[in-house]
Write a protein that holds these residues in place. Structure first.
Motif, PDB file in Angstrom:
ATOM      1  N   THR A   2      -0.563  -2.288  -2.707  1.00 32.05           N
ATOM      2  CA  THR A   2      -0.299  -2.967  -1.458  1.00 32.05           C
ATOM      3  C   THR A   2      -0.310  -4.480  -1.676  1.00 32.05           C
ATOM      4  N   ASN A  37       3.707   8.478   0.024  1.00 31.41           N
ATOM      5  CA  ASN A  37       3.738   7.300   0.897  1.00 31.41           C
ATOM      6  C   ASN A  37       4.833   7.428   1.950  1.00 31.41           C
ATOM      7  N   ALA A  38       5.971   7.994   1.584  1.00 24.33           N
ATOM      8  CA  ALA A  38       7.049   8.194   2.553  1.00 24.33           C
ATOM      9  C   ALA A  38       6.690   9.302   3.544  1.00 24.33           C
ATOM     10  N   GLU A  41       4.056   8.444   6.445  1.00 24.75           N
ATOM     11  CA  GLU A  41       4.575   7.612   7.537  1.00 24.75           C
ATOM     12  C   GLU A  41       5.102   8.441   8.701  1.00 24.75           C
ATOM     13  N   ASP A  42       5.433   9.714   8.447  1.00 26.80           N
ATOM     14  CA  ASP A  42       5.917  10.601   9.506  1.00 26.80           C
ATOM     15  C   ASP A  42       4.799  11.339  10.227  1.00 26.80           C
ATOM     16  N   PHE A  46      -0.479   7.912  12.108  1.00 25.94           N
ATOM     17  CA  PHE A  46      -0.650   7.112  10.889  1.00 25.94           C
ATOM     18  C   PHE A  46      -0.368   5.655  11.218  1.00 25.94           C
ATOM     19  N   GLY A  48      -1.060   2.930   8.738  1.00 21.13           N
ATOM     20  CA  GLY A  48      -0.802   2.123   7.552  1.00 21.13           C
ATOM     21  C   GLY A  48      -1.807   2.425   6.464  1.00 21.13           C
ATOM     22  N   HIS A  49      -1.625   1.762   5.318  1.00 21.42           N
ATOM     23  CA  HIS A  49      -2.563   1.938   4.211  1.00 21.42           C
ATOM     24  C   HIS A  49      -2.569   0.695   3.326  1.00 21.42           C
ATOM     25  N   TRP A  74      -2.638  15.033   7.966  1.00 25.63           N
ATOM     26  CA  TRP A  74      -2.323  14.545   6.620  1.00 25.63           C
ATOM     27  C   TRP A  74      -3.136  15.305   5.571  1.00 25.63           C
TER      28      TRP A  74
END
Length: 138
Positions: A2, A37-38, A41-42, A46, A48-49, A74
């Motif tokens: 990040t 990671n993709a 996001e769905d 969620f 962020g990270h 998740w």
């Protein structure tokens, strides 16, 4: 890794803090991480990270979720579960997961400092603020 920090989240929210020890760049890790990671996001909720890793060792990833339902979704996502199994078998020497509820948050961004406070240290009335924000200038 990040390159920016997650900010602007209104408590309460939840974190999953994943700390691990693994070698640098194990085979297939980067591709799996990009896929996950993709996918995350769905997940509803969620937020962020953030992630960081020391050379040759310890890694920390913090994922932020609005509620426990999102975090649990998740945790039980089939691709995430498969990656965890594979990671235990091939990548990680050890890891820990810490789940927490965030009750309070505050921060600092150098480029926003002048816009946020006037010279006497009062909050700029045009900037949003939270009563729980701590002045950490010392």
């Amino acid at each position: 890794m990040t390159q920016s920090l997650v900010g602007g989240l209104q408590p309460p929210y939840y974190t999953a803090v994943f700390t691990s020890i693994r070698p640098d760049d194990p085979e297939g890790y980067a591709e799996t991480a990009a896929k996950l990671n993709a996918l995350v996001e769905d997940i509803p909720g969620f937020l962020g990270h953030e992630a960081a890793r020391t050379p040759g060792g310890i890694g920390i990833t913090v994922a932020y979720f609005r509620d426990l339902d999102g975090l649990t979704a998740w945790q039980h996502h089939p691709d995430h579960m498969a990656a965890k199994r594979y990671g235990r078998e091939h990548w990680y020497e050890s890891y820990r997961v810490h789940i927490g509820k965030v009750e309070r948050t505050y921060g600092f961004d150098r480029e926003d400092r002048e816009n946020h406070e006037d010279r006497q240290g009062r909050q700029n009335p045009e900037m949003p603020h939270d009563r729980d924000v701590v002045d950490d200038r010392d």
